[in-house]
Scaffold this motif. Structure first.
Motif, PDB file in Angstrom:
ATOM      1  N   ALA A 179       4.541 -10.762  -7.103  1.00 41.84           N
ATOM      2  CA  ALA A 179       5.774 -10.439  -6.816  1.00 41.84           C
ATOM      3  C   ALA A 179       6.101 -10.231  -5.375  1.00 41.84           C
ATOM      4  CB  ALA A 179       6.451  -9.388  -7.738  1.00 41.84           C
ATOM      5  N   LEU A 180       7.314 -10.763  -4.729  1.00 38.62           N
ATOM      6  CA  LEU A 180       7.603 -10.360  -3.635  1.00 38.62           C
ATOM      7  C   LEU A 180       6.795 -10.851  -2.514  1.00 38.62           C
ATOM      8  CD1 LEU A 180       9.239  -6.850  -4.413  1.00 38.62           C
ATOM      9  CD2 LEU A 180      10.510  -8.907  -4.685  1.00 38.62           C
ATOM     10  N   GLY A 181       6.196 -11.814  -2.489  1.00 36.99           N
ATOM     11  CA  GLY A 181       5.075 -12.163  -1.405  1.00 36.99           C
ATOM     12  C   GLY A 181       5.805 -12.287  -0.068  1.00 36.99           C
ATOM     13  N   ASP A 182       7.281 -12.302   0.135  1.00 43.12           N
ATOM     14  CA  ASP A 182       7.839 -12.421   1.233  1.00 43.12           C
ATOM     15  C   ASP A 182       8.074 -11.004   2.045  1.00 43.12           C
ATOM     16  OD1 ASP A 182       9.491 -11.700  -1.079  1.00 43.12           O
ATOM     17  OD2 ASP A 182      11.141 -11.843   0.401  1.00 43.12           O
ATOM     18  N   LEU A 183       7.442  -9.971   1.231  1.00 44.19           N
ATOM     19  CA  LEU A 183       7.488  -8.626   1.870  1.00 44.19           C
ATOM     20  C   LEU A 183       6.192  -8.181   2.126  1.00 44.19           C
ATOM     21  CD1 LEU A 183      10.137  -6.752  -0.579  1.00 44.19           C
ATOM     22  CD2 LEU A 183      10.599  -7.859   1.696  1.00 44.19           C
ATOM     23  N   ASP A 184       5.167  -9.129   2.175  1.00 43.94           N
ATOM     24  CA  ASP A 184       3.777  -8.604   2.358  1.00 43.94           C
ATOM     25  C   ASP A 184       3.622  -7.943   3.526  1.00 43.94           C
ATOM     26  OD1 ASP A 184       3.005  -9.580  -0.234  1.00 43.94           O
ATOM     27  OD2 ASP A 184       1.931 -10.854   0.538  1.00 43.94           O
ATOM     28  N   GLY A 185       3.150  -6.822   3.716  1.00 44.05           N
ATOM     29  CA  GLY A 185       2.805  -5.834   5.166  1.00 44.05           C
ATOM     30  C   GLY A 185       4.004  -5.334   5.518  1.00 44.05           C
ATOM     31  N   THR A 186       5.113  -5.371   4.776  1.00 36.50           N
ATOM     32  CA  THR A 186       6.349  -4.655   5.513  1.00 36.50           C
ATOM     33  C   THR A 186       6.928  -3.412   4.795  1.00 36.50           C
ATOM     34  OG1 THR A 186       7.909  -6.094   4.246  1.00 36.50           O
ATOM     35  CG2 THR A 186       6.879  -6.754   6.269  1.00 36.50           C
ATOM     36  N   VAL A 187       6.411  -3.264   3.484  1.00 34.25           N
ATOM     37  CA  VAL A 187       7.170  -2.293   2.624  1.00 34.25           C
ATOM     38  C   VAL A 187       6.657  -0.843   3.182  1.00 34.25           C
ATOM     39  CG1 VAL A 187       7.180  -1.318   0.271  1.00 34.25           C
ATOM     40  CG2 VAL A 187       7.154  -3.855   0.633  1.00 34.25           C
ATOM     41  N   ASP A 188       7.577  -0.004   3.384  1.00 31.36           N
ATOM     42  CA  ASP A 188       7.544   1.583   3.376  1.00 31.36           C
ATOM     43  C   ASP A 188       6.756   2.330   2.162  1.00 31.36           C
ATOM     44  OD1 ASP A 188       8.406   1.786   6.405  1.00 31.36           O
ATOM     45  OD2 ASP A 188      10.218   0.820   5.251  1.00 31.36           O
ATOM     46  N   LEU A 189       7.399   2.067   0.862  1.00 28.53           N
ATOM     47  CA  LEU A 189       6.852   2.910   0.027  1.00 28.53           C
ATOM     48  C   LEU A 189       6.769   1.994  -1.371  1.00 28.53           C
ATOM     49  CD1 LEU A 189       6.408   5.594  -1.796  1.00 28.53           C
ATOM     50  CD2 LEU A 189       8.921   5.613  -2.176  1.00 28.53           C
ATOM     51  N   VAL A 190       5.587   2.014  -2.084  1.00 25.19           N
ATOM     52  CA  VAL A 190       5.680   1.350  -3.534  1.00 25.19           C
ATOM     53  C   VAL A 190       5.525   2.544  -4.440  1.00 25.19           C
ATOM     54  CG1 VAL A 190       3.956   0.018  -4.851  1.00 25.19           C
ATOM     55  CG2 VAL A 190       4.542  -0.759  -2.589  1.00 25.19           C
ATOM     56  N   ILE A 191       6.208   2.448  -5.390  1.00 26.10           N
ATOM     57  CA  ILE A 191       6.229   3.490  -6.661  1.00 26.10           C
ATOM     58  C   ILE A 191       6.239   2.832  -8.003  1.00 26.10           C
ATOM     59  CG2 ILE A 191       8.788   3.429  -6.602  1.00 26.10           C
ATOM     60  CD1 ILE A 191       8.665   6.326  -7.184  1.00 26.10           C
ATOM     61  N   SER A 192       5.631   3.357  -8.780  1.00 23.47           N
ATOM     62  CA  SER A 192       5.659   2.871 -10.220  1.00 23.47           C
ATOM     63  C   SER A 192       5.086   3.659 -11.173  1.00 23.47           C
ATOM     64  CB  SER A 192       4.346   1.654 -10.141  1.00 23.47           C
ATOM     65  OG  SER A 192       4.050   0.922 -11.324  1.00 23.47           O
ATOM     66  N   VAL A 229      -1.572  -2.184  -9.792  1.00 23.59           N
ATOM     67  CA  VAL A 229      -0.538  -1.374  -8.965  1.00 23.59           C
ATOM     68  C   VAL A 229      -1.330  -1.352  -7.798  1.00 23.59           C
ATOM     69  CG1 VAL A 229       0.564   0.755  -8.381  1.00 23.59           C
ATOM     70  CG2 VAL A 229       1.116  -0.595 -10.719  1.00 23.59           C
ATOM     71  N   GLN A 230      -2.468  -0.809  -7.832  1.00 25.44           N
ATOM     72  CA  GLN A 230      -3.071  -0.578  -6.520  1.00 25.44           C
ATOM     73  C   GLN A 230      -3.358  -1.821  -5.598  1.00 25.44           C
ATOM     74  OE1 GLN A 230      -6.487  -0.557  -3.688  1.00 25.44           O
ATOM     75  NE2 GLN A 230      -6.806  -1.470  -5.722  1.00 25.44           N
ATOM     76  N   ARG A 231      -3.784  -2.951  -6.217  1.00 21.42           N
ATOM     77  CA  ARG A 231      -4.006  -4.137  -5.355  1.00 21.42           C
ATOM     78  C   ARG A 231      -2.649  -4.833  -4.938  1.00 21.42           C
ATOM     79  NH1 ARG A 231      -7.329  -5.152 -10.122  1.00 21.42           N
ATOM     80  NH2 ARG A 231      -5.887  -6.292 -10.882  1.00 21.42           N
ATOM     81  N   ALA A 232      -1.539  -4.695  -5.740  1.00 18.49           N
ATOM     82  CA  ALA A 232      -0.424  -5.049  -5.197  1.00 18.49           C
ATOM     83  C   ALA A 232       0.453  -4.031  -3.881  1.00 18.49           C
ATOM     84  CB  ALA A 232       0.737  -4.981  -6.422  1.00 18.49           C
ATOM     85  N   ALA A 233      -0.055  -2.847  -4.074  1.00 12.98           N
ATOM     86  CA  ALA A 233       0.526  -1.972  -3.217  1.00 12.98           C
ATOM     87  C   ALA A 233      -0.191  -2.172  -1.911  1.00 12.98           C
ATOM     88  CB  ALA A 233       0.223  -0.402  -3.530  1.00 12.98           C
ATOM     89  N   ARG A 234      -1.561  -2.657  -1.842  1.00 11.33           N
ATOM     90  CA  ARG A 234      -2.316  -2.771  -0.679  1.00 11.33           C
ATOM     91  C   ARG A 234      -1.729  -4.011  -0.078  1.00 11.33           C
ATOM     92  NH1 ARG A 234      -8.854  -2.790  -1.660  1.00 11.33           N
ATOM     93  NH2 ARG A 234      -8.426  -4.480  -0.148  1.00 11.33           N
ATOM     94  N   ARG A 235      -1.324  -5.128  -0.782  1.00 11.13           N
ATOM     95  CA  ARG A 235      -0.576  -6.481  -0.343  1.00 11.13           C
ATOM     96  C   ARG A 235       0.666  -6.058   0.302  1.00 11.13           C
ATOM     97  NH1 ARG A 235       2.793  -9.435  -2.749  1.00 11.13           N
ATOM     98  NH2 ARG A 235       2.239  -8.617  -5.019  1.00 11.13           N
ATOM     99  N   LEU A 236       1.444  -5.207  -0.270  1.00 14.21           N
ATOM    100  CA  LEU A 236       2.768  -4.930   0.139  1.00 14.21           C
ATOM    101  C   LEU A 236       3.221  -4.112   1.369  1.00 14.21           C
ATOM    102  CD1 LEU A 236       4.296  -4.883  -3.405  1.00 14.21           C
ATOM    103  CD2 LEU A 236       5.020  -6.591  -1.818  1.00 14.21           C
ATOM    104  N   LEU A 237       2.141  -2.873   1.363  1.00 14.59           N
ATOM    105  CA  LEU A 237       2.575  -1.700   2.292  1.00 14.59           C
ATOM    106  C   LEU A 237       2.109  -2.311   3.552  1.00 14.59           C
ATOM    107  CD1 LEU A 237       1.364   1.109   0.317  1.00 14.59           C
ATOM    108  CD2 LEU A 237       3.561   0.503   0.831  1.00 14.59           C
ATOM    109  N   ARG A 238       3.057  -1.796   4.581  1.00 13.77           N
ATOM    110  CA  ARG A 238       2.819  -1.724   6.166  1.00 13.77           C
ATOM    111  C   ARG A 238       1.659  -0.834   6.359  1.00 13.77           C
ATOM    112  NH1 ARG A 238       4.359   2.892   7.958  1.00 13.77           N
ATOM    113  NH2 ARG A 238       6.386   3.917   7.250  1.00 13.77           N
ATOM    114  N   PRO A 239       0.924  -0.826   7.537  1.00 17.59           N
ATOM    115  CA  PRO A 239      -0.044   0.294   7.848  1.00 17.59           C
ATOM    116  C   PRO A 239       0.669   1.543   7.773  1.00 17.59           C
ATOM    117  CG  PRO A 239      -0.019  -1.609   9.147  1.00 17.59           C
ATOM    118  CD  PRO A 239       1.055  -1.823   8.502  1.00 17.59           C
ATOM    119  N   GLY A 240       0.321   2.636   7.083  1.00 18.68           N
ATOM    120  CA  GLY A 240       0.939   4.038   7.107  1.00 18.68           C
ATOM    121  C   GLY A 240       1.840   4.229   5.950  1.00 18.68           C
ATOM    122  N   GLY A 241       2.080   3.165   5.171  1.00 19.48           N
ATOM    123  CA  GLY A 241       2.920   3.062   4.002  1.00 19.48           C
ATOM    124  C   GLY A 241       2.431   3.859   2.928  1.00 19.48           C
TER     125      GLY A 241
END
Length: 289
Positions: A179-192, A229-241
């Motif tokens: 999901a949301l590959g266009d956001l990889d490395g840019t997300v501030d918070l992943v919640i689930s 979720v852990q793997r997806a969050a690593r992909r999506l989050l920016r450094p410090g996310g």
């Protein structure tokens, strides 16, 4: 005592015999729903207006059909959401995690924090964040088409009037992994709030017979979705996310281990209102594996 209040007393006794967890509160909610009033206004219902549909609703609740399915609505923080078969009914425990996320987003002072809710179900978490953090851009992911339909309905209900939280939620019918590959490395918070019940575990009838299986069961140890979720969050989050993920009360140590194995920092256990371990948060740092 008015006729309706006497009926509520009798209904509460019936629900208690059926081992419903909160019999008096449920009886009052059913009476309020049938009579079209708020729970605090039941005293104003005239005796001659006592509706026979009340006992039909009580019979359904005594058979352990969830209260939310009977009324068609549930309440989550400041939201009133449509609910029914095919979608997980959000629990009060999840409100605590959502409140933590809202507080952190407000504290960062970011111009437009990007948030991803993995497994949004009814849309409760995503819509709460969009409502209470108006600057946030919220993306909500749900793979199950029935649950996604409820999320779409709830998001649409909050598009208007202002503050129009629904307009700030983007829904995606997709799997966590892609999901949301266009956001990889840019997300501030992943919640689930992922499924986390081990296969074969005993659950109440309201859960096992009415909540969708895809929102409950998660492998032999209950952690299959947590790992996803852990793997997806690593992909999506920016450094410090940040990531925040709900789990079952006995699973705190195991969930922390899932994130520790992924190289996360500041892994923190949080409790719910009953002081039970309920969700874990962690920070993703640049340069981690």
């Amino acid at each position: 005592m008015s006729l309706l209040l006497d009926e509520i007393r009798r209904a509460a006794a019936r629900l208690a015999e059926a081992e419903v967890e909160s019999p008096r509160a449920d009886a009052e909610q059913l009476a309020a729903h049938v009579h079209g009033v708020a729970r605090g206004e039941l005293h104003a219902v005239p005796d001659d207006a006592c509706d026979a549909r009340f006992w039909q609703a009580v019979d359904r609740r005594a058979a352990r059909e969830p209260l939310q399915h009977i009324t068609g609505v549930t309440y989550f923080r400041h939201l009133e959401l449509s609910i029914g078969r095919g979608v997980f009914a959000p629990r009060p425990e999840t409100e605590v995690m959502t409140g933590w996320a809202i507080d952190r987003l407000r504290a960062t002072g970011g111009a437009e924090p990007v948030v991803v809710d993995l497994g949004t179900g009814s849309g409760a978490i995503a819509l709460s964040i969009a409502l209470e953090v108006p600057a946030a851009r919220v993306h909500a992911v749900e793979a199950d088409p029935l649950a996604l339909a409820y999320a779409e309905r709830n998001v649409a209900a909050y598009r208007d009037p202002e503050p129009g939280a629904g307009r700030r939620v983007r829904l995606a019918g997709a799997d966590f992994a892609t999901a949301l590959g266009d956001l990889d490395g840019t997300v501030d918070l992943v919640i689930s709030n992922p499924p986390y019940i081990p296969l074969g575990a005993s659950v109440p009838p309201e859960v096992g017979e009415y909540d969708p299986p895809s929102a409950l069961w998660s492998g032999a140890d209950g952690l299959d979705a947590m790992r996803a979720v852990q793997r997806a969050a690593r992909r999506l989050l920016r450094p410090g996310g940040l990531v925040a993920v709900e789990h079952g009360a006995p699973q705190g140590d195991a969930v922390r281990a899932v994130f520790a194995s992924g190289g996360w920092q500041d892994i923190t256990q949080h409790q719910d209102l009953a002081d039970r371990d309920r969700f874990v948060t962690a920070v993703w740092q640049d340069g981690q594996p």
